[in-house]
Design a protein around this motif. Structure first.
Motif, PDB file in Angstrom:
ATOM      1  N   GLU A  89       0.689  -1.142  -0.068  1.00 48.35           N
ATOM      2  CA  GLU A  89       0.196  -0.124  -0.018  1.00 48.35           C
ATOM      3  C   GLU A  89       0.833   1.241   0.155  1.00 48.35           C
ATOM      4  OE1 GLU A  89      -2.340   1.152   3.384  1.00 48.35           O
ATOM      5  OE2 GLU A  89      -0.818   0.910   4.835  1.00 48.35           O
ATOM      6  N   SER A  90       0.328   2.209  -0.505  1.00 51.99           N
ATOM      7  CA  SER A  90       0.741   3.557  -0.392  1.00 51.99           C
ATOM      8  C   SER A  90      -0.235   4.751   0.201  1.00 51.99           C
ATOM      9  CB  SER A  90       1.444   4.006  -1.632  1.00 51.99           C
ATOM     10  OG  SER A  90       2.081   5.282  -1.374  1.00 51.99           O
ATOM     11  N   VAL A  91       0.242   5.831   0.451  1.00 55.45           N
ATOM     12  CA  VAL A  91      -1.034   6.961   0.968  1.00 55.45           C
ATOM     13  C   VAL A  91      -0.303   8.166   0.450  1.00 55.45           C
ATOM     14  CG1 VAL A  91      -1.402   5.751   2.979  1.00 55.45           C
ATOM     15  CG2 VAL A  91       0.378   7.424   3.126  1.00 55.45           C
ATOM     16  N   THR A  92      -1.259   8.928   0.204  1.00 52.38           N
ATOM     17  CA  THR A  92      -0.896  10.502  -0.361  1.00 52.38           C
ATOM     18  C   THR A  92      -0.302  11.196   0.658  1.00 52.38           C
ATOM     19  OG1 THR A  92      -3.207  11.425   0.406  1.00 52.38           O
ATOM     20  CG2 THR A  92      -3.131  10.038  -1.803  1.00 52.38           C
ATOM     21  N   PRO A  98      10.331  -3.612  -5.565  1.00 53.19           N
ATOM     22  CA  PRO A  98       9.431  -4.349  -5.549  1.00 53.19           C
ATOM     23  C   PRO A  98       8.296  -3.931  -6.258  1.00 53.19           C
ATOM     24  CG  PRO A  98      10.183  -4.460  -3.324  1.00 53.19           C
ATOM     25  CD  PRO A  98      10.979  -3.150  -4.049  1.00 53.19           C
ATOM     26  N   LEU A  99       7.794  -4.532  -7.262  1.00 54.91           N
ATOM     27  CA  LEU A  99       6.539  -4.093  -8.043  1.00 54.91           C
ATOM     28  C   LEU A  99       5.569  -3.484  -7.469  1.00 54.91           C
ATOM     29  CD1 LEU A  99       5.715  -3.273 -11.227  1.00 54.91           C
ATOM     30  CD2 LEU A  99       4.606  -5.736 -11.050  1.00 54.91           C
ATOM     31  N   PRO A 100       5.252  -4.226  -6.417  1.00 59.30           N
ATOM     32  CA  PRO A 100       3.518  -3.859  -5.820  1.00 59.30           C
ATOM     33  C   PRO A 100       3.688  -2.399  -5.127  1.00 59.30           C
ATOM     34  CG  PRO A 100       4.033  -6.243  -5.243  1.00 59.30           C
ATOM     35  CD  PRO A 100       5.348  -5.569  -5.845  1.00 59.30           C
ATOM     36  N   ILE A 101       4.859  -2.200  -4.281  1.00 60.38           N
ATOM     37  CA  ILE A 101       5.036  -0.786  -3.672  1.00 60.38           C
ATOM     38  C   ILE A 101       5.318   0.309  -4.888  1.00 60.38           C
ATOM     39  CG2 ILE A 101       7.638  -0.975  -3.103  1.00 60.38           C
ATOM     40  CD1 ILE A 101       5.069   0.721  -0.888  1.00 60.38           C
ATOM     41  N   SER A 102       5.958   0.057  -5.878  1.00 61.79           N
ATOM     42  CA  SER A 102       6.235   0.804  -6.934  1.00 61.79           C
ATOM     43  C   SER A 102       5.162   1.314  -7.642  1.00 61.79           C
ATOM     44  CB  SER A 102       7.287   0.297  -8.017  1.00 61.79           C
ATOM     45  OG  SER A 102       7.596   0.999  -8.947  1.00 61.79           O
ATOM     46  N   LEU A 103       4.301   0.454  -7.849  1.00 63.91           N
ATOM     47  CA  LEU A 103       2.712   0.788  -8.544  1.00 63.91           C
ATOM     48  C   LEU A 103       2.014   1.459  -7.559  1.00 63.91           C
ATOM     49  CD1 LEU A 103       2.066  -2.488 -10.612  1.00 63.91           C
ATOM     50  CD2 LEU A 103       3.057  -0.233 -11.376  1.00 63.91           C
ATOM     51  N   ALA A 104       2.050   1.121  -6.178  1.00 64.28           N
ATOM     52  CA  ALA A 104       1.197   1.822  -5.257  1.00 64.28           C
ATOM     53  C   ALA A 104       1.411   3.169  -5.097  1.00 64.28           C
ATOM     54  CB  ALA A 104       1.187   0.971  -3.927  1.00 64.28           C
ATOM     55  N   PRO A 163      -7.199  16.093  -0.265  1.00 67.43           N
ATOM     56  CA  PRO A 163      -5.765  15.695   0.078  1.00 67.43           C
ATOM     57  C   PRO A 163      -5.640  14.216   0.272  1.00 67.43           C
ATOM     58  CG  PRO A 163      -6.201  17.916   0.710  1.00 67.43           C
ATOM     59  CD  PRO A 163      -7.615  17.526   0.722  1.00 67.43           C
ATOM     60  N   ASP A 164      -6.693  13.749   1.188  1.00 61.90           N
ATOM     61  CA  ASP A 164      -6.391  12.454   1.665  1.00 61.90           C
ATOM     62  C   ASP A 164      -6.651  11.380   0.869  1.00 61.90           C
ATOM     63  OD1 ASP A 164      -5.882  10.236   3.624  1.00 61.90           O
ATOM     64  OD2 ASP A 164      -7.402  10.984   5.011  1.00 61.90           O
ATOM     65  N   GLY A 165      -5.745  10.396   0.903  1.00 62.81           N
ATOM     66  CA  GLY A 165      -6.304   9.030  -0.171  1.00 62.81           C
ATOM     67  C   GLY A 165      -5.159   7.844   0.199  1.00 62.81           C
ATOM     68  N   LYS A 166      -5.533   6.839  -0.421  1.00 66.33           N
ATOM     69  CA  LYS A 166      -4.717   5.535  -0.342  1.00 66.33           C
ATOM     70  C   LYS A 166      -4.698   4.763  -1.603  1.00 66.33           C
ATOM     71  CE  LYS A 166      -4.839   4.274   4.679  1.00 66.33           C
ATOM     72  NZ  LYS A 166      -5.407   3.374   5.710  1.00 66.33           N
ATOM     73  N   SER A 167      -3.804   4.049  -1.813  1.00 65.37           N
ATOM     74  CA  SER A 167      -3.851   2.949  -2.794  1.00 65.37           C
ATOM     75  C   SER A 167      -3.390   1.624  -2.116  1.00 65.37           C
ATOM     76  CB  SER A 167      -2.961   3.336  -4.025  1.00 65.37           C
ATOM     77  OG  SER A 167      -1.510   3.342  -3.648  1.00 65.37           O
TER      78      SER A 167
END
Length: 397
Positions: A10-13, A150-156, A177-181
């Motif tokens: 996952e990643s977050v904005t 790693p591909l998953p974190i790169s895309l996230a 502004p808030d968000g996640k992937s």
């Protein structure tokens, strides 16, 4: 034997509450380094509804107007209106700052080696500078992406960065502004094969319908970021899956510095020593040691010595030399592990002052690290992403 599995990162904005806290901490650090490159900084931030609390230890010859830095940072992120429940103009800013403990400063200024061997700090700064804390740090690299991440974190990360981009450029003007992937990748024989699922949570204006949001994010975010070769008719999309995400940011959730350490690093791939990066000057090996470990792992993979590499470095507080170095190449190495360790010791000085010097870490570069990952972004400021030692290492092959 086949090695087939799914892996999710996952990643977050930058508008996520924890990332707001990280950016404030690093903005304060940057402001101090502009004035005093020897500043010792360990700053933590808490954000909540209408409130920013900054606490920590600072020893410096400079001065930082903390409320001013906080408000500027919050506004830059996009919290500019009181109706968001949090904004840079009206939030309260509280501070509680002390000096760095002298017991810590002793070990940093005069390392164990300097005390034992009578080294004069003025004559050998690198040998006489001790680690700012004990702990273990990890670095990782692999061949899954051009940036050796790693591909998953790169895309996230690319998805959350794109969420901020379409918001700020008003491509999707109703986003906030808030968000996640979150991205799930299917691996076949240990190699990324396809994207199984994409999760997006994007804060939005209350009057925008869910169908509009899903259509726009599919077209302007996912469609721009995810390469078509990874998508197929079975890829699943979960966009604002509750149906509504209006209340967000610090109004919805308390944010703390250092609570997104897996987002900051490799998305759960490999190991983590537990220490966060943001708000810490580079004498803290939580930060500088982790950057050095990534630098080493990336150069080893870039050289062809291994296709995948994880490095662990461990330190004792007040001691310059690491107490241990570990390498795991996951059976992808082309030379022996013992030789890889020898090469690390030959080409990479892992004493804190040496790391700070060759990675040029006393610059005000840290605010930009505090969102979208400390690793994998090949920016000029991110010296730990360079592969300038790869050709030297390649000779071993």
């Amino acid at each position: 034997m086949e090695k087939n599995y799914y892996f999710t990162s996952e990643s977050v904005t930058e508008g996520h509450p924890d990332k707001v806290a990280d950016q404030i901490s690093d903005a304060i650090l940057d402001d101090l380094l502009l004035q005093d490159t020897e500043a010792r900084v360990a700053v933590e931030t808490l954000v909540a509804t209408g409130l920013v609390l900054v606490a920590g230890q600072i020893t410096t010859n400079g001065y930082v107007n903390i409320p001013k830095v906080v408000r500027e940072t919050v506004r830059e992120i996009g919290y500019t209106r009181a109706k968001y429940g949090f904004d840079g103009d009206t939030c309260a800013v509280l501070t509680t700052i002390e000096e760095q403990a002298r017991d810590i400063a002793i070990g940093v200024n005069h390392s164990w080696e300097a005390r034992e061997e009578g080294i004069i700090p003025e004559k050998d700064r690198i040998a006489s500078t001790g680690a700012g804390d004990q702990g273990m740090m990890f670095g990782y690299a692999c061949r899954e992406t051009p940036e050796l991440m790693p591909l998953p974190i790169s895309l996230a990360h690319k998805l959350t960065y794109r969420l901020a981009e379409v918001r700020k450029n008003r491509i999707i003007p109703y986003l906030r502004p808030d968000g996640k992937s979150q991205v799930t990748v299917q691996y076949v024989n240990g190699v990324p094969h396809r994207v199984e699922a994409i999760v997006i949570a994007a804060q939005h204006h209350p009057k925008v319908g869910i169908e509009t949001i899903r259509k726009d994010i599919l077209e302007h975010v996912i469609g721009v970021v995810i390469p078509e070769r990874y998508l197929d008719e079975n890829t699943k999309y979960f966009i604002n899956s509750t149906g509504r995400f209006v209340i967000g940011g610090p109004l919805a959730d308390t944010g703390l510095t250092g609570r997104k350490i897996i987002v900051d690093t490799y998305g759960g791939v490999g190991s983590h020593g537990g220490g966060c990066f943001s708000g810490k000057d580079p004498t803290k090996v939580d930060r500088s040691g982790s950057y050095a470990a990534r630098y080493i792992a990336k150069n080893i993979v870039a050289s062809g010595i291994a296709d995948k590499c994880e490095i662990q470095i461990a330190y004792a507080i007040g001691v310059a030399n690491p107490v241990s170095i570990m390498v795991d190449t996951f059976n992808t190495e082309k030379i022996t592990h013992s030789r890889i360790i020898q090469l690390i010791k030959e080409y990479f000085d892992l004493r804190p002052a040496a790391i700070i010097e060759y990675l040029n870490l006393k610059r005000p570069i840290y605010k930009m690290t505090a969102a979208y990952g400390h690793f994998g972004r090949e920016l000029e400021e991110f010296t730990w992403e360079k592969t300038d030692k790869a050709d030297l290492l390649k000779k071993e092959l």
